[in-house]
Structures are given as C-alpha cells and as structure tokens.
Design a protein around this motif. Structure first.
Motif, PDB file in Angstrom:
ATOM      1  N   ARG A  54      -2.662  -0.269  -5.634  1.00 21.83           N
ATOM      2  CA  ARG A  54      -2.277   0.043  -4.242  1.00 21.83           C
ATOM      3  C   ARG A  54      -2.000  -1.238  -3.418  1.00 21.83           C
ATOM      4  N   ARG A  55      -2.713  -2.367  -3.963  1.00 18.31           N
ATOM      5  CA  ARG A  55      -2.476  -3.583  -3.099  1.00 18.31           C
ATOM      6  C   ARG A  55      -1.204  -4.265  -3.702  1.00 18.31           C
ATOM      7  N   LEU A  57       1.694  -2.531  -5.042  1.00 17.53           N
ATOM      8  CA  LEU A  57       2.863  -1.716  -4.880  1.00 17.53           C
ATOM      9  C   LEU A  57       3.674  -2.543  -3.627  1.00 17.53           C
ATOM     10  N   PRO A  58       3.430  -2.814  -2.708  1.00 15.76           N
ATOM     11  CA  PRO A  58       4.298  -3.325  -1.792  1.00 15.76           C
ATOM     12  C   PRO A  58       4.985  -4.393  -2.172  1.00 15.76           C
ATOM     13  N   LYS A  61       7.676  -3.431  -4.617  1.00 16.71           N
ATOM     14  CA  LYS A  61       8.656  -2.552  -4.176  1.00 16.71           C
ATOM     15  C   LYS A  61       9.756  -3.602  -3.246  1.00 16.71           C
ATOM     16  N   SER A  62       9.344  -4.766  -2.757  1.00 18.26           N
ATOM     17  CA  SER A  62      10.113  -5.639  -2.198  1.00 18.26           C
ATOM     18  C   SER A  62      10.884  -6.530  -2.859  1.00 18.26           C
ATOM     19  N   ASP A 534       0.458  10.519   2.692  1.00 23.11           N
ATOM     20  CA  ASP A 534      -0.075   9.029   2.464  1.00 23.11           C
ATOM     21  C   ASP A 534      -1.638   9.571   1.534  1.00 23.11           C
TER      22      ASP A 534
END
Length: 557
Positions: A54-55, A57-58, A61-62, A534
């Motif tokens: 969860r930490r 993933l961002p 994705k970038s 979410d």
C-alpha cells in the motif's frame, strides 16, 4: 580483505541469480501448458510485498515508460480493484509466472464451478492457509479425511432450527444499533463499519456460541481479567493477520524490542486466545446438561474435544483444533456479514431511490406492525425478496471473498476450457476469479459495475404487485458462498441475519450522507462510491476509510 570481498560478491550474485533462474525454470514449465503467460518479479505470497504494497504502489505507478505496469499482477493486490479487466485483456484463463510459483488464473463460469467440486483432486494449499491456522487447523484450511472430520462436527449446528434464533437476535441487535445511530442526530455516524462488526459478532455468538449480549455492551466491553475486549482483539488480528501469524510462531520477545503496533498485535493474539479458552471452559461445565440435538457450534466443539479424550477419533477434535475452528467461524461468521451490511448501507445512502424500493416491500410485509419483537421468521423471511436481492447485489459488487484459492498438490489435473484441454503441472496454484465473474459484462450486461439490486427480481408476466415477484436463481459463476462440498455452511445464517437487519433499519428510517454546503446529490454520490472503491483485501475486502462519509439516520416521512 579480498577473501571477504569475494565472499560478499558471491552471496550477492547468488541472491540475484537464484530468483532469475527460478523464474526461467517456471517460465519454461508454464510454456508447455499453452495459455497466455504474464511474468512477474513478485511471488503471490511474498510477505514483504503484502506488508508494504500500500505504501509502495504510488511509487511504482509513477514510474515512466510502463516500468511499474507489473504491479497490477503482484500478489492479490489487484484482484479487487481490477475486477474483470485482467481477464478481459488476457482471456478466461492465463498463467502468472514468478520466481516462486506458477499460478493459473481462471474466470470461466463452468470451469470454476467444476474446479470447486473437485475437493480430492484440487486441494487447499498450505501457503494460502497458514494465516488462517494462527490458532489451529480448522474446517476451512484442511484437506482430505481431516477436512471431512471437521466438517462433520462443525456443520450440524447451522440448521433451519437455528434460523429462528438468528432472526430474533439480529432484530434485537439492530434495535440497539439503530438507537445508537439515531441518537447521534446531525453529528453523523462515522463508526458504521465498527458498529456492524459489533452487531454481527453478537449475532454469531448468540446463534453459534449460545450467549446473548446487548448491542451497547457485550464483546465490546472489557471483561474482568482482560486488557482488551473480545471484539477489539479480533479486529486487530483481522487487520494485521500476517504480523499476528509471525508473532504467534515466535518464542516470547521482550516488549522493549517491539514497536507499539507490534506490541498491540501481540496483546491481541494473547487476549483473543484467552477469551476463547474461557468460552470453552465455561461450556464444559454445562455441555452434559444439554440435548445434543440442540447443540450450538461451541457445544459441538466441546463434545468433540471430550470424544478426543475418550479416544473416539472419527468424531473428535484436539484443543488446538477447537481453537482453530472457533477463530475461523468468528472470521467467516461475522466479518463477512458485517462487511456486507456495511457496504449495502453505503450504497443505499449513495442511491436513495433503492431505499424507497426496499421500503415498499418492507411496508407490504409488516403492514403497520412496528413491534419487531412480534415479527415472525417463518412468515416474514420468505417474503422479503428485495432485501435478499440487496444482499446478492452487494455481494456481487463488494463481496468479502474475491477469489477462491486452490492447488494441484502432487497431481497434474487436466482441465477442459472452451473445448480444449490443459494439463497443469504439480504445485500449481489455482486462483478462481469470483471478483471477475461477479462483474464481467458478458455475464451481467453493460451495467455490470453498477448497483442495481432489482436485477435479481423477476415478475410474473402481466403482474405488478409484490406478491408476484420472485428472486432469480443464482446464475452459474455467481459464488459468494462457493458451491459443492466446501460451500459455506453458514449461508442461510448470513442471509437471515442480513435480511432481518435491513428490514428493521429501513422499516421506519432512511439513511443519507452528511453534505458539505458546496455539494450536490451527484457529488455526494461520487464521494460515497470513491470511499467504497477505496477498498482492499485484508482477510476479506474492506473499506480503508469508511469514516470519510458520515451517515445520518432519520425517520421516514
């Protein structure tokens, strides 16, 4: 110095080359099957990825040039969020190849139903079960004769006779929950998820363990001799299942070496086990005074423990097996239903027209009778078809279980898909994509991702009255309770509980979200569905931040 450097470099090369070599080995093995292959660097059961995704993933994705595209296939992270889209892209079956395993993902309705019926040839894998064996092996995680023994002992208490008790307890708990919610008036309710968990846990304990509590107290209260309540301990374990498993397998660790969160998880494991031991001990004092025909789950487990002490292996359970089954029925018997009630309420708040639709049926069935203590299960439940349709639609879109895991073990099963046969190698994981099946446009139409509980209702031609409405049968591929020998024994229990709670909540009340001054009905609806989306897979699918939408309960006008 050179010798040390050489050793370090050798270790580094080994650490890098091992997963690459394994990945290549698995890839060439998978090629012989003849299905589309996706290569992924992260194994399905990689504990580090499960704990940190969860930490991370961002960040992935970038990444530019599609360098982070692989994350949609990593572990079970994307099973809920992608719904049917990965199968839409790759077909009804594809293979995921990682350094640690080959996994067969399938969402063909007929094949999925065939696989779940093959309990002897296609089994449960230890890797998918370890987290749920935290207190002992149980009916959900075992295979073969041991599974049959556990199933034989734990299933009988979930019978039609018990449905009337579940109905009454659900109405009583809903009364307490509704009083709590309406008392908060214009401040709004931010604890919907927690409150439905309390309700479902109390219903389970009454219907399955023979104890009744008021909604406001009970398992949410701190019992004498404990530092954590039954409810809170279970909640912490469910939200931190992997760290809980790791802690449970280690020898005692000095508390000063642990973080505050890890200490809390450790306390939760200890406290929940203590609560369960006390339940078993108390039940032992009364089990011989009860008629075995009226056993609840806990009584049946204690009788099986006594049988073990007497050497009656076929109908016996060890103490650890009792603890394991108590835990798994707590999870499967309350967490799933609590989530379903919670998601249904949020969707009804987003689309209030369905509250009116439900209200028509509820008013018709109870005809001015607001005394819920006089509502009769045998007369009312069969008529509340729209309420049950709401449950089906909620489970379709936000079912707590979005895949069914299976394993080939030492066998090499041959499966037929679209007229062609495919042989899976030993030690292949099988992921049955119920989350995909429940939302695929090919099965549900172009509005497959939309909330329409009336899709489950049919009318007799030429009629418009509620008496002539029927609940449509579950189609092939709709598996919220699975099917076959390993289907959920608590299916009717959950249905009765859900219908009773929904009928009570919406008999004289309606729910809406708190609005900001700048919001409209459409922006509120959008915000609610963003909160619903979410969500992610813990032990079951859960909203990460349900508190972002406060709900207000008002009397219907």
């Amino acid at each position: 110095m050179m010798a040390v450097l050489s050793i370090v470099l050798s270790i580094a090369v080994a650490l890098i080359s091992w997963p690459i070599l394994n990945l290549l080995k698995n890839y060439f093995k998978a090629r012989s099957i003849g299905l589309p292959i996706i290569i992924n660097p992260i194994g399905l059961f990689n504990p580090i990825w499960i704990l940190t995704h969860r930490r991370l993933l961002p960040l992935f994705k970038s990444l530019p040039f599609g360098l982070g595209d692989w994350i949609v296939y990593s572990g079970f992270v994307s099973v809920f969020t992608n719904r049917y889209r990965l199968h839409d892209k790759h077909g009804p079956a594809y293979l995921l190849v990682t350094p640690t395993e080959i996994s067969f993902f399938v969402d063909d309705p007929e094949l999925v139903e065939e696989i779940v019926g093959k309990r002897k040839d296609i089994i449960k894998a230890d890797e998918t079960n370890e987290a749920l064996n935290i207190f002992g092996t149980n009916v959900l995680t075992l295979n073969g004769d041991d599974w049959a023994r556990h199933r034989r002992i734990t299933t009988p208490p979930f019978n039609e006779r018990n449905s009337n008790n579940v109905w009454k307890e659900s109405l009583a708990q809903a009364t307490g929950m509704l009083q709590t919610w309406t008392s908060q008036d214009k401040d709004g309710v931010s604890e919907t998820a927690g409150d439905t968990m309390t309700l479902a846990l109390h219903v389970l304990i009454a219907g399955g363990l023979g104890k009744s509590y008021s909604f406001a107290g009970g398992v949410g209260s701190l019992a004498e001799g404990h530092t954590m309540s039954y409810r809170d301990a279970l909640k912490i374990i469910l939200l931190n299942i992997l760290p809980a498993v790791i802690l449970g397998s280690l020898p005692p660790i000095p508390s000063f070496l642990l973080t505050k969160r890890i200490r809390e998880i450790g306390v939760a494991v200890t406290e929940f086990k203590s609560h369960m031991n006390e339940m078993v001990k108390e039940e032992r004092t009364r089990v011989n005074k009860l008629d075995s025909e009226k056993d609840n789950l806990l009584t049946a487990l204690v009788r099986a423990s006594d049988a073990a002490n007497q050497g009656k292996g076929r109908n016996s359970l060890s103490h650890d097996e009792i603890m394991g089954n108590l835990f798994i029925y707590n999870v499967a018997g309350h967490d799933t239903t609590a989530n379903t009630i919670c998601y249904a309420i949020y969707m009804l708040a987003a689309q209030p027209e369905w509250q009116h639709w439900l209200g028509e049926e509820i008013d018709s069935v109870f005809a001015g009778n607001d005394n819920v203590e006089t509502w009769e299960y045998e007369k009312a439940f069969p008529k509340l078809k729209r309420c049950l349709a709401l449950m089906y639609e909620t489970l379709r879109l936000y079912g707590p279980v979005v895949f069914i895991p299976r394993y080939t073990g030492t066998g090499s099963p041959t499966l037929k898909l679209k007229g062609k046969e495919y042989t899976l190698p030993p030690k292949t994981f099988i992921i049955l994509g119920t989350g995909s099946l429940h939302t695929a446009p090919a099965l549900w139409g172009s509005d497959s991702l939309s909330f329409h509980p009336d899709r489950w209702i049919s009318k007799i031609d030429g009629t418009t009255d509620l008496e002539h409405e029927n609940l449509k049968p579950m189609p092939v591929g709709y598996l919220p309770w699975s099917i076959g020998p390993r289907s959920c024994p608590g299916k009717k229990f959950a249905q009765v509980e859900f219908v009773a709670v929904i009928a009570h909540l919406f008999r004289r009340h309606r729910v809406k979200a708190m609005w900001a001054l700048t919001e409209t009905q459409e922006t509120v609806k959008k915000r609610i569905f963003e909160t619903l989306e979410d969500s992610g897979l813990e032990v079951t699918v859960k909203m990460y931040h349900p508190e972002k939408v406060k709900l207000i309960w008002e009397e219907r006008t």
